[in-house]
Design an enzyme around this catalytic site. Sequence first.
Site, PDB file in Angstrom:
ATOM      1  CG  MET A  30     -47.991 -17.747 -22.626  1.00 26.53           C
ATOM      2  SD  MET A  30     -47.552 -16.260 -21.727  1.00 26.53           S
ATOM      3  CE  MET A  30     -47.172 -15.157 -23.064  1.00 26.53           C
ATOM      4  CG  LEU A  33     -52.907 -22.137 -29.800  1.00 26.82           C
ATOM      5  CD1 LEU A  33     -53.435 -23.574 -29.796  1.00 26.82           C
ATOM      6  CD2 LEU A  33     -51.558 -22.055 -29.117  1.00 26.82           C
ATOM      7  CG  HIS A  34     -49.102 -18.050 -34.300  1.00 23.47           C
ATOM      8  ND1 HIS A  34     -47.971 -18.816 -34.454  1.00 23.47           N
ATOM      9  CD2 HIS A  34     -48.833 -17.172 -33.307  1.00 23.47           C
ATOM     10  CE1 HIS A  34     -47.049 -18.396 -33.608  1.00 23.47           C
ATOM     11  NE2 HIS A  34     -47.547 -17.404 -32.889  1.00 23.47           N
ATOM     12  CG  ASP A  35     -50.204 -21.577 -39.677  1.00 31.28           C
ATOM     13  OD1 ASP A  35     -51.205 -22.039 -39.084  1.00 31.28           O
ATOM     14  OD2 ASP A  35     -50.223 -21.197 -40.859  1.00 31.28           O
ATOM     15  N   GLY A  36     -47.160 -21.099 -36.093  1.00 27.70           N
ATOM     16  CA  GLY A  36     -45.905 -21.362 -35.378  1.00 27.70           C
ATOM     17  C   GLY A  36     -46.133 -22.383 -34.265  1.00 27.70           C
ATOM     18  CG  HIS A  37     -48.557 -21.432 -30.876  1.00 22.60           C
ATOM     19  ND1 HIS A  37     -49.137 -20.253 -31.231  1.00 22.60           N
ATOM     20  CD2 HIS A  37     -47.817 -21.168 -29.769  1.00 22.60           C
ATOM     21  CE1 HIS A  37     -48.789 -19.303 -30.378  1.00 22.60           C
ATOM     22  NE2 HIS A  37     -47.980 -19.832 -29.477  1.00 22.60           N
ATOM     23  CE  LYS A 149     -41.715 -14.973 -31.898  1.00 23.62           C
ATOM     24  NZ  LYS A 149     -42.052 -13.876 -31.041  1.00 23.62           N
ATOM     25  CD  GLN A 153     -39.986 -18.825 -23.928  1.00 20.68           C
ATOM     26  OE1 GLN A 153     -40.566 -17.942 -23.311  1.00 20.68           O
ATOM     27  NE2 GLN A 153     -40.600 -19.567 -24.849  1.00 20.68           N
TER      28      GLN A 153
HETATM   29  O1  PAF Z   1     -43.330 -18.959 -25.267  1.00 22.43           O
HETATM   30  C1  PAF Z   1     -44.371 -18.901 -24.570  1.00 22.43           C
HETATM   31  O2  PAF Z   1     -45.496 -18.956 -25.070  1.00 22.43           O
HETATM   32  C2  PAF Z   1     -44.239 -18.737 -23.069  1.00 22.43           C
HETATM   33  O3  PAF Z   1     -43.160 -17.929 -22.741  1.00 22.43           O
HETATM   34  C3  PAF Z   1     -44.165 -20.077 -22.320  1.00 22.43           C
HETATM   35  C4  PAF Z   1     -42.949 -20.879 -22.706  1.00 22.43           C
HETATM   36  C5  PAF Z   1     -45.431 -20.883 -22.616  1.00 22.43           C
HETATM   37  C6  PAF Z   1     -44.111 -19.828 -20.807  1.00 22.43           C
HETATM   38  O4  PAF Z   1     -45.213 -19.108 -20.364  1.00 22.43           O
END
Ligand code: PAF
Length: 282
Positions: A30, A33-37, A149, A153
Site C-alpha cells: 500500500m 515504503l520502508h526497509d521492510g518492503h 509482520k 494476513q
Molecule cells: O500488507 C499490505 O500492505 C496490504 O494489506 C496488502 C497485502 C498490499 C493488501 O492491500
Amino acid sequence: MQTVRQLDALRGAVATWRAAGERVALVPTMGALHDGHMALVEAARRAAQRVVVSIFVNPKQFGANEDLAKYPRKELADSRMLAAAGVELLWLPPVELMYPDGFVTNVAVRGVGEVLDGAHRPGHFDGVATVVTKLLNQVRPDIALFGEKDWQQLAVIRRLVADLDLDVEILGVPTQREDDGLALSSRNAYLIPEERTRAVALPRALGVAERAIARGGDAETALAQAREMLVTAGFEVDYVTLADAETLGDPIEGRPMRLLAAARIGGTRLIDNIPLNTNDYG
Ligand code: PAF
C-alpha cells in the site's frame, strides 16, 4: 522501471516475460515504503527474474473509523526507491479499475480470517482477501511475497490460495526491525517521539512471554505478564495470545505456534508476532 496504470499494459509486459521463460514475482503493497518492503523486494529479486510491485491503498480493508484518509501516500519517493532497487514494473491501479461501479464481489476467508484482527477489525480481512485475489489475477505472478509482520494476513492469504487453487507460490519474509526491536511498519510514522520510545514494549513483551513459555512456564501467566507490560508502557491492549501458526486457532501440541499481539498507543494501533521456539530451551 515501467509505471503502469492500465490492465492491458500490465498483462502485455508480463506476457512478454513469460514468453521468454522468465519467472515473475509480485510484491503487493500500500506504498509508504520502508526497509521492510524493500526486504520483500530483495527476496523477490532472488526468487524471480522480473519483479512487479503494486501500490494500492485499498479502501476495502479500512474500517469506518480507521485511517484511510490519513494513510501515508508517498508515490514519488516510493517510485524512486523501487527503481533504485531494480524493480521492473510498478503497478499503480486506479481505484475505478479495482472497484468499478457495480463491483459487489467479496472474498471472505472464514476461520483464520475471523479471529484476532478479524474480530477486532470487522471486514478487514475480506478487504485484504478481495484485493489480493484481484492483484494475483491481474499480475498472475509465479510467486507473491508478504511480510511476516502481518502474520494473520499471511495465513489468510495462504488459506485463500489453497482453497481457490490459485497457481502461485506464497512466500513469507521475516519481519524487519529497528535496532531496539520495534517491527518496521508504515504506521510507526504516526508515533510521536514519546510513543515511539514506549512502543518498544510491544516486541519486548512478546519476547518475555516467549521465553517464559518456551522454558515450560504456564502460557496464560506469561501472556498476562506480557499484557501487564504493555499496559504499564501506556498501551491499550486488543490481544496478546498464543495461537496455532497456521489456523490462528487454539495452539495444538506438536504444531508450530505463534505469539501475536495488537495494541494501541496514542491513536496508533500496532501489531507484532514472533514464533514460539520451544527448541530454544531444550
Ligand atoms: O500488507 C499490505 O500492505 C496490504 O494489506 C496488502 C497485502 C498490499 C493488501 O492491500
